[in-house]
Design a protein around this motif. Structure first.
Motif, PDB file in Angstrom:
ATOM      1  N   GLY A  58       0.811  -1.214   0.000  1.00  0.00           N
ATOM      2  CA  GLY A  58       0.000   0.000   0.000  1.00  0.00           C
ATOM      3  C   GLY A  58       0.837   1.252   0.000  1.00  0.00           C
ATOM      4  O   GLY A  58       0.313   2.335   0.195  1.00  0.00           O
ATOM      5  N   PHE A  59       2.153   1.104  -0.222  1.00  0.00           N
ATOM      6  CA  PHE A  59       3.010   2.280  -0.102  1.00  0.00           C
ATOM      7  C   PHE A  59       3.774   2.593  -1.387  1.00  0.00           C
ATOM      8  O   PHE A  59       3.679   3.688  -1.912  1.00  0.00           O
ATOM      9  N   ALA A  60       4.534   1.652  -1.917  1.00  0.00           N
ATOM     10  CA  ALA A  60       5.360   1.941  -3.086  1.00  0.00           C
ATOM     11  C   ALA A  60       5.501   0.694  -3.948  1.00  0.00           C
ATOM     12  O   ALA A  60       5.617  -0.416  -3.430  1.00  0.00           O
ATOM     13  N   MET A  61       5.527   0.904  -5.228  1.00  0.00           N
ATOM     14  CA  MET A  61       5.750  -0.181  -6.173  1.00  0.00           C
ATOM     15  C   MET A  61       7.213  -0.176  -6.623  1.00  0.00           C
ATOM     16  O   MET A  61       7.943   0.778  -6.354  1.00  0.00           O
ATOM     17  N   PRO A  62       7.663  -1.207  -7.302  1.00  0.00           N
ATOM     18  CA  PRO A  62       9.058  -1.234  -7.765  1.00  0.00           C
ATOM     19  C   PRO A  62       9.355  -0.071  -8.715  1.00  0.00           C
ATOM     20  O   PRO A  62       8.524   0.290  -9.557  1.00  0.00           O
ATOM     21  N   ARG A  63      10.527   0.517  -8.545  1.00  0.00           N
ATOM     22  CA  ARG A  63      11.007   1.582  -9.442  1.00  0.00           C
ATOM     23  C   ARG A  63      12.251   1.059 -10.152  1.00  0.00           C
ATOM     24  O   ARG A  63      13.126   0.453  -9.527  1.00  0.00           O
ATOM     25  N   HIS A  64      12.350   1.338 -11.403  1.00  0.00           N
ATOM     26  CA  HIS A  64      13.434   0.778 -12.203  1.00  0.00           C
ATOM     27  C   HIS A  64      14.394   1.867 -12.698  1.00  0.00           C
ATOM     28  O   HIS A  64      14.052   3.035 -12.774  1.00  0.00           O
ATOM     29  N   GLY A  65      15.614   1.434 -12.987  1.00  0.00           N
ATOM     30  CA  GLY A  65      16.619   2.355 -13.492  1.00  0.00           C
ATOM     31  C   GLY A  65      17.365   3.106 -12.409  1.00  0.00           C
ATOM     32  O   GLY A  65      17.855   4.218 -12.640  1.00  0.00           O
ATOM     33  N   ASN A  66      17.499   2.513 -11.210  1.00  0.00           N
ATOM     34  CA  ASN A  66      18.205   3.156 -10.115  1.00  0.00           C
ATOM     35  C   ASN A  66      19.696   2.802 -10.116  1.00  0.00           C
ATOM     36  O   ASN A  66      20.116   1.772 -10.657  1.00  0.00           O
ATOM     37  N   LYS A  67      20.471   3.644  -9.476  1.00  0.00           N
ATOM     38  CA  LYS A  67      21.847   3.334  -9.129  1.00  0.00           C
ATOM     39  C   LYS A  67      21.886   3.109  -7.621  1.00  0.00           C
ATOM     40  O   LYS A  67      21.346   3.915  -6.857  1.00  0.00           O
ATOM     41  N   VAL A  68      22.527   2.026  -7.198  1.00  0.00           N
ATOM     42  CA  VAL A  68      22.591   1.706  -5.773  1.00  0.00           C
ATOM     43  C   VAL A  68      24.015   1.343  -5.405  1.00  0.00           C
ATOM     44  O   VAL A  68      24.669   0.564  -6.102  1.00  0.00           O
ATOM     45  N   GLN A  69      24.496   1.922  -4.314  1.00  0.00           N
ATOM     46  CA  GLN A  69      25.816   1.614  -3.775  1.00  0.00           C
ATOM     47  C   GLN A  69      25.657   1.110  -2.356  1.00  0.00           C
ATOM     48  O   GLN A  69      24.927   1.703  -1.555  1.00  0.00           O
ATOM     49  N   ALA A  70      26.316   0.009  -2.020  1.00  0.00           N
ATOM     50  CA  ALA A  70      26.232  -0.564  -0.673  1.00  0.00           C
ATOM     51  C   ALA A  70      27.478  -0.220   0.122  1.00  0.00           C
ATOM     52  O   ALA A  70      28.601  -0.284  -0.398  1.00  0.00           O
ATOM     53  N   PHE A  71      27.274   0.144   1.383  1.00  0.00           N
ATOM     54  CA  PHE A  71      28.377   0.402   2.313  1.00  0.00           C
ATOM     55  C   PHE A  71      28.347  -0.694   3.374  1.00  0.00           C
ATOM     56  O   PHE A  71      27.307  -0.928   3.999  1.00  0.00           O
ATOM     57  N   THR A  72      29.477  -1.339   3.591  1.00  0.00           N
ATOM     58  CA  THR A  72      29.536  -2.449   4.534  1.00  0.00           C
ATOM     59  C   THR A  72      30.256  -2.081   5.820  1.00  0.00           C
ATOM     60  O   THR A  72      30.462  -2.936   6.673  1.00  0.00           O
ATOM     61  N   CYS A  73      30.661  -0.824   5.962  1.00  0.00           N
ATOM     62  CA  CYS A  73      31.178  -0.367   7.256  1.00  0.00           C
ATOM     63  C   CYS A  73      30.807   1.096   7.443  1.00  0.00           C
ATOM     64  O   CYS A  73      30.614   1.841   6.476  1.00  0.00           O
TER      65      CYS A  73
END
Length: 827
Positions: free
Chosen positions: A31-46
């Motif tokens: 009821g809040f958000a649907m999938p959005r496509h074409g994103n850039k995502v960076q993960a930080f592990t510390c």
């Protein structure tokens, strides 16, 4: 039985075949958000890398910065630690951007000072709010004195949100989301608050370096503060040019209740950990940076929460004096400037964003971005909070606009949503739904790092009904059972804290740890026992027929279960050098520690991360427990991340699955970190007290571990053996580390190096070390350096086997508030 999502898993593969497509991960009913496509995502592990990136983007902000946290400490250094003047403090960064016209909004959970009574921590929100408001006031006054124009300056407002679960025992729950937004174009979310000790490196140092850990950033909830502040530290707490210094004390219940007229102030604490004798608690967590259309949904979450409290505050304060007192303090800052007040205490509307020049910066969620990653923003949000938001949406649609039409106008959608904007009795639980989807779609492997793991497990080993109703563990068990019946390899990795944060013996950690162990192994319907049943039924040709006596499960060994499940904790060690302080009594120490003190502490796994088949990732603020998932407790925010860049790979035992680059890269990076392959041998600061990292960087994974094949039997056995040997090495040197032989949890606390100045029990560091190593700290450290590889240790699943919980049922917690305070067993 409770549990909307409890369905039998199935085996998607026939003998001799392999998967050529990945599963259905997205939540279609959100009821809040649907999938959005074409994103850039960076993960930080510390934390070091995340906070440095956040500081960099804050300094470049053009119009606005939004921060939402469970805990926020205004004096945390995001970067430039050890630099004179400490320019990397959060307060310093926000002060500078305000001077160039950037508007800052900070949304914090109001812990209402319940820590001492309820066993819930004080999140320092009152102190941070006060310091920020004083800083803003000083900046505007200084500009006015200098003849500048106040309206050219930015503003800073902090809104404290009381719990909005809608339950009578609302005081026990929290707004738990953690993240930030820069100009509506960059969003950060995950498990990391901008708070003490989150700044950490792949070294997981336990030794406190006072050049980079000022006063309270030397953090460990297991230890009592061991020394007063030095003159230099007291000087650092002084304000300058209207900017606050470092926090001198942490608020406690007595100070808070005195401030709101409900009690007497006992006086501030000016203590900190003693770096000579006490370890800090290293921190394991993850955060992601998102750019693209999914940022709008993080933005929307912030706007809706902010506006709902601006207008309605909370509906839970009517029977709660502490909440009433908190609201009395909500707007104590005296806004004397008209130029400033035009931006204060107002809802976040399209008009507001246009007035500050920020509207054009917002991304259009309906237009795919240039990236390759799909992101769905997920929420856990009580129906009470959703109702607050929807009420405003219906009555003041310019306050909270429709789901997507801020940029691309959609009048038809707007009319439908306004018409339907009424309470529907349904909370947002899309995080739980996404977890269930991912588990059911898993072909071969599930990797989880989580602060908690409590789920419905039937009766405990002592006959107490499970206090949890979520079905996450049973979904995992059913997926493993399906693999067993189908004769397919499958493996689940669980990485958890040694025990919940805090001192064993206090209100929350012991009972919570008890139920974690019931969920995993000892409960009547625990993960172990459900897997044992499947192994037993498969052996007898009785698939799914639960007709055997429980005693029959003894015929299935733990070793057989461990073909499918690996449960890990994390730990590190280090050695400080003792320096006798002038006037210190000789009897303080029983031995002459000329070589130093050997210290150890658990690495606190605070992550809220699930990776399935190296293909899909769920990361955010939600733990695996009821309060984070069921929609009637904490407010949470997470992201489901699925990269469009994919490749079919063999992940072990000839099983080929569709892996996706983001998920696969993140898991491998985490494994390298935990195996010691990212240790930084070059020290980033000189430490008078001792060695920051006695560990050497591992050039390769230990023998048998293939980073690219988490399902391989050799990988599984090698990780389990490594973790087992690491745990044995710590048990050899230290007296107090938790182990299966300890019948009560508190046994691990008796000799813990808390070292309070007046602590008669633990005032002598010699009690922590095996007697044969008491005067040979260097030899003991060399032993650990030789024996311990990486940071994983085997979780002691039989630890606390003699602990007996209170026989309470969950519904009792919600009936009477202070009864609930006493009876909270699961956080």
């Amino acid at each position: 039985m409770p549990g909307t999502y409890h369905q039998k898993a199935h085996v998607p593969l026939a003998d001799g075949t392999h998967a050529v497509s990945s599963g259905q991960y997205w939540v279609a009913t959100s009821g809040f958000a649907m999938p959005r496509h074409g994103n850039k995502v960076q993960a930080f592990t510390c934390g070091r890398d995340y906070l440095a990136d956040l500081a960099n983007e804050m300094r470049k902000a053009k119009k606005f910065i939004f921060i939402f946290d469970w805990q926020l400490d205004y004096d945390v250094e995001l970067d430039q630690r050890g630099v004179e003047g400490h320019p990397g403090r959060l307060s310093e960064i926000l002060g500078e951007v305000m001077k160039r016209g950037v508007h800052v909004r900070v949304l914090l959970y109001d812990s209402v000072g319940t820590g001492a009574k309820a066993g819930t921590p004080d999140t320092h929100e009152e102190d941070s709010r006060s310091k920020f408001m004083q800083m803003q006031d000083a900046i505007h006054k200084s500009v006015k004195r200098d003849g500048g124009y106040e309206y050219a300056l930015g503003t800073l407002e902090v809104l404290l949100e009381n719990p909005s679960s809608g339950r009578d025992a609302a005081i026990l729950f929290s707004h738990h989301q953690k993240g930030a937004l820069i100009d509506g174009q960059i969003a950060y979310l995950g498990g990391m608050d901008i708070a003490y000790t989150r700044w950490d490196t792949p070294n997981f140092d336990v030794i406190i370096d006072r050049k980079i850990r000022i006063i309270h950033d030397a953090y460990n909830q297991m230890a009592n503060p061991g020394r007063p502040l030095t003159d230099r530290e007291i000087q650092l707490t002084q304000s300058h040019d209207g900017r606050p210094g470092f926090r001198r004390y942490v608020w406690n219940l007595e100070e808070y209740t005195e401030a709101i007229g409900l009690g007497q102030k006992l006086g501030p604490s000016t203590n900190t950990l003693d770096e000579r004798f006490q370890p800090r608690q290293p921190w394991q967590d993850s955060q992601v940076r998102i750019e693209g259309p999914a940022v709008f949904d993080v933005f929307k979450n912030f706007v809706r929460r902010w506006n709902s409290f601006i207008d309605a505050n909370t509906t839970n304060r009517k029977k709660n004096l502490l909440l009433e007192g908190a609201n009395k303090l909500a707007h104590i800052w005296d806004k004397t400037s008209k130029a400033v007040s035009q931006y204060m205490d107002k809802p976040l509307t399209q008009e507001w964003f246009k007035s500050i020049g920020g509207y054009d910066l917002l991304v259009d969620p309906l237009i795919p971005g240039p990236g390759t990653i799909g992101v769905q923003i997920l929420r856990t949000c009580s129906n009470n909070q959703v109702t607050l938001e929807k009420t405003l949406f219906k009555t003041k649609p310019n306050w909270i606009d429709t789901l997507d039409d801020w940029k691309s106008k959609n009048p038809v959608l707007r009319e439908v949503l306004i018409k339907n904007a009424r309470p529907n009795g349904r909370p947002h639980i899309s995080i739980l739904e996404a977890m269930v989807n991912c588990i059911r779609s898993a072909q071969a492997c599930i990797y989880i790092e989580n602060q908690f793991f409590t789920s419905h497990c039937g009766k405990s080993r002592h006959g107490v009904d499970s206090l949890s109703f979520n079905w996450v563990m049973k979904e995992i068990a059913q997926r493993v059972q399906a693999a067993i019946y189908g004769g397919k390899p499958f493996h689940v990795y669980l990485v958890l804290p040694v025990h919940p944060e805090g001192q064993l013996g206090s209100v929350s950690p012991e009972p919570t740890q008890y139920w974690i162990l019931q969920t995993i192994k000892h409960g009547e319907e625990s993960l172990y026992n459900l897997i044992k049943r499947a192994i037993l039924y498969k052996r007898k040709g009785m698939r799914g027929r639960e007709t055997d006596k429980p005693d029959d499960l003894d015929k299935v060994s733990d070793i057989e279960v461990q073909e499918y499940v690996t449960v890990l904790n994390m730990r590190n060690f280090g050695m400080s050098t003792y320096h006798k302080e002038p006037g210190e009594p000789a009897q303080r120490l029983k031995n002459d520690f000329s070589t130093g003190f050997l210290l150890t502490e658990q690495i606190y796994v605070h992550n809220k991360l699930m990776i399935v088949d190296d293909a899909a990732v769920i990361v955010g603020s939600a733990n695996i427990n009821d309060r984070s998932l069921q929609g009637d407790g904490d407010t949470e925010l997470s992201a489901l991340i699925v990269d469009e860049t994919h490749q079919e790979r063999d992940i072990g035992e000839g099983v080929k699955v569709i892996t996706r680059d983001f998920a696969r890269d993140l898991r491998i990076r985490l494994w390298k970190k935990h195996l010691g392959m990212q240790v930084e041998e070059k020290e980033y600061a000189q430490v008078k007290q001792g060695q920051l990292s006695p560990r050497k960087k591992e050039a390769h994974p230990p023998a048998g571990i293939d980073l690219e094949k988490p399902l391989a039997k050799s990988t599984i056995k090698a990780i389990q053996q490594l973790a087992r040997e690491n745990a044995k090495a710590y048990e050899e040197i230290f007296n107090f580390t938790p182990r299966n032989s300890q019948g009560r949890f508190i046994e691990a606390n008796k000799m813990y190096p808390s070292y309070g100045r007046n602590d008669a029990v633990n005032g002598d560091p010699t009690s922590t070390i095996n007697p044969r190593y008491v005067t040979r700290a260097e030899e003991a450290q060399e032993y650990l350096k030789k024996k311990v590889k990486g940071f994983w240790i085997e979780a002691p699943l039989d630890w606390g086997h003699d602990y007996v919980p209170m026989g309470l049922k969950k519904e009792n917690m919600a009936e009477k508030e202070w009864d609930g305070v006493k009876k909270v067993l699961i956080r």
